[in-house]
Design a protein around this motif. Sequence first.
Motif, short mmCIF file in Angstrom:
data_model
loop_
_atom_site.label_atom_id
_atom_site.label_comp_id
_atom_site.label_asym_id
_atom_site.label_seq_id
_atom_site.Cartn_x
_atom_site.Cartn_y
_atom_site.Cartn_z
N ASP A 121 0.84 -1.19 0.00
CA ASP A 121 0.00 0.00 0.00
C ASP A 121 0.88 1.24 0.00
OD1 ASP A 121 0.74 0.20 2.68
OD2 ASP A 121 -1.29 0.15 3.45
N ALA A 122 0.29 2.37 -0.27
CA ALA A 122 1.02 3.60 -0.55
C ALA A 122 1.88 4.06 0.62
CB ALA A 122 0.04 4.71 -0.92
N VAL A 123 3.11 4.42 0.30
CA VAL A 123 3.95 5.11 1.27
C VAL A 123 3.48 6.56 1.27
CG1 VAL A 123 6.29 5.84 1.80
CG2 VAL A 123 5.88 3.56 0.86
N GLY A 124 3.42 7.17 2.44
CA GLY A 124 2.88 8.52 2.50
C GLY A 124 1.37 8.46 2.30
N HIS A 125 0.72 7.68 3.11
CA HIS A 125 -0.72 7.44 3.03
C HIS A 125 -1.50 8.74 2.96
CE1 HIS A 125 -4.50 5.42 4.15
NE2 HIS A 125 -3.91 4.40 3.54
N PRO A 126 -2.64 8.79 2.27
CA PRO A 126 -3.36 10.04 2.08
C PRO A 126 -3.97 10.63 3.35
CG PRO A 126 -4.65 8.20 1.26
CD PRO A 126 -3.29 7.67 1.62
N ASP A 127 -3.81 9.97 4.50
CA ASP A 127 -4.33 10.52 5.75
C ASP A 127 -3.51 11.73 6.20
OD1 ASP A 127 -6.38 8.73 5.92
OD2 ASP A 127 -5.28 7.32 7.18
N GLY A 128 -2.41 12.00 5.53
CA GLY A 128 -1.64 13.20 5.86
C GLY A 128 -0.32 12.89 6.52
N PRO A 129 0.39 13.94 6.93
CA PRO A 129 1.71 13.76 7.55
C PRO A 129 1.64 12.87 8.78
CG PRO A 129 1.25 16.07 7.10
CD PRO A 129 -0.02 15.31 6.84
N GLY A 130 2.62 12.03 8.91
CA GLY A 130 2.68 11.16 10.08
C GLY A 130 1.81 9.92 9.96
N ALA A 131 1.22 9.72 8.78
CA ALA A 131 0.32 8.58 8.60
C ALA A 131 1.07 7.26 8.61
CB ALA A 131 -0.48 8.71 7.31
N GLY A 132 2.34 7.29 8.41
CA GLY A 132 3.13 6.06 8.45
C GLY A 132 3.57 5.63 7.08
N ASP A 133 4.50 4.71 7.07
CA ASP A 133 5.01 4.19 5.82
C ASP A 133 4.06 3.15 5.26
OD1 ASP A 133 7.28 5.73 6.02
OD2 ASP A 133 8.39 4.19 7.12
N GLY A 134 4.32 2.80 4.01
CA GLY A 134 3.53 1.76 3.38
C GLY A 134 3.82 0.40 4.00
N HIS A 135 2.92 -0.52 3.79
CA HIS A 135 3.08 -1.88 4.30
C HIS A 135 3.10 -2.86 3.14
CE1 HIS A 135 2.39 -0.92 8.54
NE2 HIS A 135 1.45 -0.08 8.13
N THR A 136 3.79 -3.96 3.34
CA THR A 136 3.82 -5.04 2.36
C THR A 136 3.22 -6.27 3.02
OG1 THR A 136 5.82 -4.16 1.34
CG2 THR A 136 5.30 -6.49 0.93
N THR A 137 2.29 -6.89 2.29
CA THR A 137 1.65 -8.12 2.75
C THR A 137 1.85 -9.18 1.69
OG1 THR A 137 -0.03 -6.88 3.96
CG2 THR A 137 -0.54 -9.17 3.43
N THR A 138 2.20 -10.39 2.09
CA THR A 138 2.42 -11.48 1.15
C THR A 138 1.60 -12.69 1.59
OG1 THR A 138 4.66 -10.72 0.69
CG2 THR A 138 4.16 -13.00 0.13
N ARG A 139 0.99 -13.35 0.62
CA ARG A 139 0.26 -14.59 0.89
C ARG A 139 0.51 -15.55 -0.26
NH1 ARG A 139 -5.83 -15.64 2.96
NH2 ARG A 139 -5.61 -17.89 3.12
N THR A 140 0.73 -16.80 0.07
CA THR A 140 0.96 -17.84 -0.94
C THR A 140 -0.15 -18.86 -0.88
OG1 THR A 140 3.36 -17.53 -0.80
CG2 THR A 140 2.59 -19.60 -1.75
N VAL A 141 -0.69 -19.17 -2.05
CA VAL A 141 -1.64 -20.28 -2.20
C VAL A 141 -1.00 -21.27 -3.16
CG1 VAL A 141 -3.68 -18.87 -1.72
CG2 VAL A 141 -2.90 -19.12 -4.08
N LEU A 142 -1.52 -22.46 -3.18
CA LEU A 142 -0.93 -23.51 -4.01
C LEU A 142 -1.78 -23.78 -5.25
CD1 LEU A 142 0.03 -26.02 -1.18
CD2 LEU A 142 1.47 -24.27 -2.25
N VAL A 143 -1.12 -24.12 -6.34
CA VAL A 143 -1.79 -24.56 -7.55
C VAL A 143 -1.30 -25.98 -7.82
CG1 VAL A 143 -2.23 -24.16 -10.00
CG2 VAL A 143 -1.87 -22.21 -8.46
N ASP A 144 -2.21 -26.93 -7.76
CA ASP A 144 -1.89 -28.34 -7.99
C ASP A 144 -2.23 -28.66 -9.44
OD1 ASP A 144 -1.43 -31.05 -7.92
OD2 ASP A 144 -2.75 -31.45 -6.22
N VAL A 145 -1.20 -28.83 -10.27
CA VAL A 145 -1.37 -29.06 -11.71
C VAL A 145 -1.31 -30.56 -11.98
CG1 VAL A 145 -0.47 -28.55 -14.01
CG2 VAL A 145 -0.30 -26.83 -12.18
N ALA A 146 -2.43 -31.11 -12.44
CA ALA A 146 -2.53 -32.54 -12.71
C ALA A 146 -1.94 -32.87 -14.07
CB ALA A 146 -3.99 -32.99 -12.66
#
Length: 159
Positions: A121-146
């Motif tokens: 998500d955006a660094v320098g969030h639109p909530d204004g100064p001091g809103a914090g840095d952006g965050h990174t979220t990662t999720r892995t799902v599996l694909v089982d290929v027959a």
Amino acid sequence: MVPRNDPPVVVARDLDAGGVTKGSGTVYLAQEDENLRVEGLSVADVDAGAALLTVTAGVLHGGVTLDGTFPASGLADGLESYRNASYTGTLADVNVRLAHLVYRGDRNWHGVDDLTLTVVDAVGHPDGPGAGDGHTTTRTVLVDVAAVNDPPAINVEGT
């Protein structure tokens, strides 16, 4: 009180068709050499507003696209250049792209592949100064290929 930037969340809902839940993860079921429309993935971010998010989908043994199709040249030349697909937009736009996520395993490849979604998500969030840095979220799902039983081929040398 200083506003806080909450991290995005990748949601992988349980599926009735095209995927099953095994343990704590979602497993998508695919066939060798066929496209799989990956359904049920979305991003939630309680404070995204109009801020831009970047989503990247990546795999190890095939290709992914966020626009619903692979060009014919990509299928003929191999999927190495489609290992990752990224898009930047609003939360609503990102979820529209995820609704068009397509996976295809490498030619004649079968097995289990990791499909990893990373959202920033955006660094320098639109909530204004001091809103914090952006965050990174990662999720892995599996694909089982027959595996698919390929028809036999006849190679005649010298003709």
